[in-house]
Design a protein around this motif. Sequence first.
Motif, mmCIF file in Angstrom:
data_model
loop_
_atom_site.group_PDB
_atom_site.id
_atom_site.type_symbol
_atom_site.label_atom_id
_atom_site.label_comp_id
_atom_site.label_asym_id
_atom_site.label_seq_id
_atom_site.Cartn_x
_atom_site.Cartn_y
_atom_site.Cartn_z
ATOM 1 N N ALA A 1 1.977 1.760 -3.465
ATOM 2 C CA ALA A 1 0.869 2.217 -4.315
ATOM 3 C C ALA A 1 0.580 3.704 -4.072
ATOM 4 O O ALA A 1 0.316 4.463 -5.015
ATOM 5 C CB ALA A 1 -0.372 1.384 -4.043
ATOM 6 N N ALA B 1 -5.363 3.829 -4.579
ATOM 7 C CA ALA B 1 -4.514 3.773 -3.382
ATOM 8 C C ALA B 1 -5.100 4.676 -2.296
ATOM 9 O O ALA B 1 -5.154 4.299 -1.114
ATOM 10 C CB ALA B 1 -3.088 4.192 -3.723
ATOM 11 N N LEU C 1 0.843 -1.210 0.000
ATOM 12 C CA LEU C 1 0.000 0.000 0.000
ATOM 13 C C LEU C 1 0.876 1.257 0.000
ATOM 14 O O LEU C 1 0.591 2.227 -0.708
ATOM 15 C CB LEU C 1 -0.957 0.012 1.207
ATOM 16 C CG LEU C 1 -1.817 1.272 1.337
ATOM 17 C CD1 LEU C 1 -2.647 1.528 0.080
ATOM 18 C CD2 LEU C 1 -2.740 1.191 2.559
#
Length: 231
Positions: A54, A99, A51
């Motif tokens: 991203a 994201a 994450l």
Amino acid sequence: MATTSGSEPQMIPANDSVETIVVWPDLIRIASEQLFEQGWAVIANAIPPDLLRALQLELQERDGAEELYRAGIGRGSTHQVTGKVRGDRIAWLEPEWPAAAAYLALMAQLQAHLNEMGFLGLADFEAHYAIYDLGSFYRRHTDQHIEVSVLGAGRRIVSTVLYLNDAPWPSDGGGELVLYPPEQATVNICPEGGSLVVFWSDTIVHEVLPAQQTRRSIAGWMRTRGSELPV
Ligand SMILES: O=C(O)CCC(=O)C(=O)O
Ligand SMILES: [Fe+2]
């Protein structure tokens, strides 16, 4: 512990000196406890690495599309852009950005837990990507804008910052977030990629020292519900 008073600043340089938690429920519990105990919390490696990557790529993409603009200070009629106070460029997170959406979902969980613990009445979360280019800073301030209550908008109660820098942040990289918690030692936080900082928007005075290299983050605020009509 940072609850001792005194003039020596507490330095939080890198991951080894801070809690490291990638399990989100644990993070929520520990961040909430620290917030209620001392008014601020710092958690390293707060989100899953994929994450973080991203979010870094999404910010890069948005910046490439020239969607970031110079941030201002104040709200409504008092809003102004002045490089004397802050020099970052920002873009507000949109739920359509993948994201960003994943990050907003995580912060919604933290917000729900804080509401359960403290009956804070937090109703929404606003956040923006920020880039501090070389030499940019944000002078001492608090995040709760007094004028907002005049406009009938929700008040900022909890401030959050997630850093999107590539780790490790060098010791000469500047850009530290400095917190001045009442009756506590000053806290110097290195903007290490993946670290999450949470603090009270009304009482914690803070500043961002001049960045000696590009510094990336998401700053966000949990707010009370605003009234429909200006008061
Ligand atoms: O980026 C940070 O460390 C803090 C930024 C900040 O204080 C703000 O955007 O209000
Ligand atoms: Fe701030």
